[in-house]
Design a protein around this motif. Sequence first.
Motif, PDB file in Angstrom:
ATOM      1  N   CYS A  11      26.723   2.765  38.176  1.00 20.63           N
ATOM      2  CA  CYS A  11      27.219   2.472  39.528  1.00 20.63           C
ATOM      3  C   CYS A  11      28.527   3.215  39.797  1.00 20.63           C
ATOM      4  O   CYS A  11      29.473   3.168  39.003  1.00 20.63           O
ATOM      5  N   CYS A  17      24.715   0.614  49.080  1.00 23.10           N
ATOM      6  CA  CYS A  17      23.704  -0.441  49.082  1.00 23.10           C
ATOM      7  C   CYS A  17      24.119  -1.584  50.005  1.00 23.10           C
ATOM      8  O   CYS A  17      23.290  -2.139  50.736  1.00 23.10           O
ATOM      9  N   CYS A  21      22.329  -2.649  53.801  1.00 23.84           N
ATOM     10  CA  CYS A  21      21.605  -3.921  53.730  1.00 23.84           C
ATOM     11  C   CYS A  21      21.585  -4.558  55.116  1.00 23.84           C
ATOM     12  O   CYS A  21      22.629  -4.955  55.653  1.00 23.84           O
ATOM     13  N   HIS A  47      15.804  -1.255  50.418  1.00 25.68           N
ATOM     14  CA  HIS A  47      16.693  -0.160  50.801  1.00 25.68           C
ATOM     15  C   HIS A  47      17.785   0.045  49.752  1.00 25.68           C
ATOM     16  O   HIS A  47      18.209   1.170  49.501  1.00 25.68           O
ATOM     17  N   CYS A  48      18.239  -1.050  49.154  1.00 20.88           N
ATOM     18  CA  CYS A  48      19.300  -0.942  48.155  1.00 20.88           C
ATOM     19  C   CYS A  48      18.854  -0.086  46.975  1.00 20.88           C
ATOM     20  O   CYS A  48      19.613   0.753  46.470  1.00 20.88           O
ATOM     21  N   CYS A  52      20.533   4.058  46.484  1.00 17.56           N
ATOM     22  CA  CYS A  52      21.444   4.237  45.356  1.00 17.56           C
ATOM     23  C   CYS A  52      21.163   5.560  44.643  1.00 17.56           C
ATOM     24  O   CYS A  52      20.156   5.699  43.940  1.00 17.56           O
ATOM     25  N   VAL A  57      20.888   0.417  40.930  1.00 19.80           N
ATOM     26  CA  VAL A  57      20.493  -0.867  41.505  1.00 19.80           C
ATOM     27  C   VAL A  57      19.019  -1.151  41.239  1.00 19.80           C
ATOM     28  O   VAL A  57      18.151  -0.289  41.429  1.00 19.80           O
TER      29      VAL A  57
END
Length: 273
Positions: A11, A17, A21, A47-48, A52, A57
């Motif tokens: 990350c 993300c 959202c 979508h997250c 990424c 994620v």
Amino acid sequence: MLNFTVDADKCTRCGECAKDCLWGVIEMDGLPVVRPENEARCIECQHCLAVCKPGAVSVFGKDPADSLPLKGMFPDPAKMETLIMGRRSTRRYRKEGVDPVLIRHLLEVVSHAPTAVNRHPVTLTVVDDPAVMDRLRAEVTAEALRMLHGEGFPAGWERMADYVRGCEDGTDILFRNAPHLLVASAPEDSFAPMADCHIAMSYFELLANSHGLGTVWNGIARALLTGIVPQFRTRLGIPEDHLLACAMSFGRPAVKYHRTVQRPGCVIRRADF
């Protein structure tokens, strides 16, 4: 359970993300987090996972490494435009069936078509066995002809009567001798059953054509299954509480087209608000 996890080593804390959202389920607290009280707002869009870049994620136990990379994989605009303008309504088919493995693959890809509120209520009922399709064709045609020469069709179905009358000499007007049929349905009480089904079928049409298959939107079959011989809808296993939105015949084409047509186009106007 969302089973939302973040690989802290991958990350970058970019926050993409959380920004992407829709309902603000994800928040940034150093790392992205989902608080228990926010989980119910998730619409499962993933979508997250998709946004990424480093693949840090995971949601619903999905491994980002199992997703397909997008960079450089979209068709170029010219080929996409030709596919859209070059697809034809195919009404002449070879007798051979399409490989069931390919049919299953097409339907799995089509399951990614967008739906209202991301609910994915669409059921795709496919006749993938040409022998079953032949039985369906023969029995539907026989019953429609019996009704035509017996009690007749209900008022308002005169055009359908003309189509069925065209089958009296053995011509298959109803299914165009296609080896396969696809029916899209969805619960009538879902958010947008008609739109959801038509979007899924449009995706199928373009994807099937890209694989060299022919397709035709079969409004005759839909009308028969909904208003003239609904008992065959039941035999196909389409749920009673579903709206049967559309049907499509498909298979290997027995015709080859060599160029696009030249349409006048729809009305296009610039909105001035």
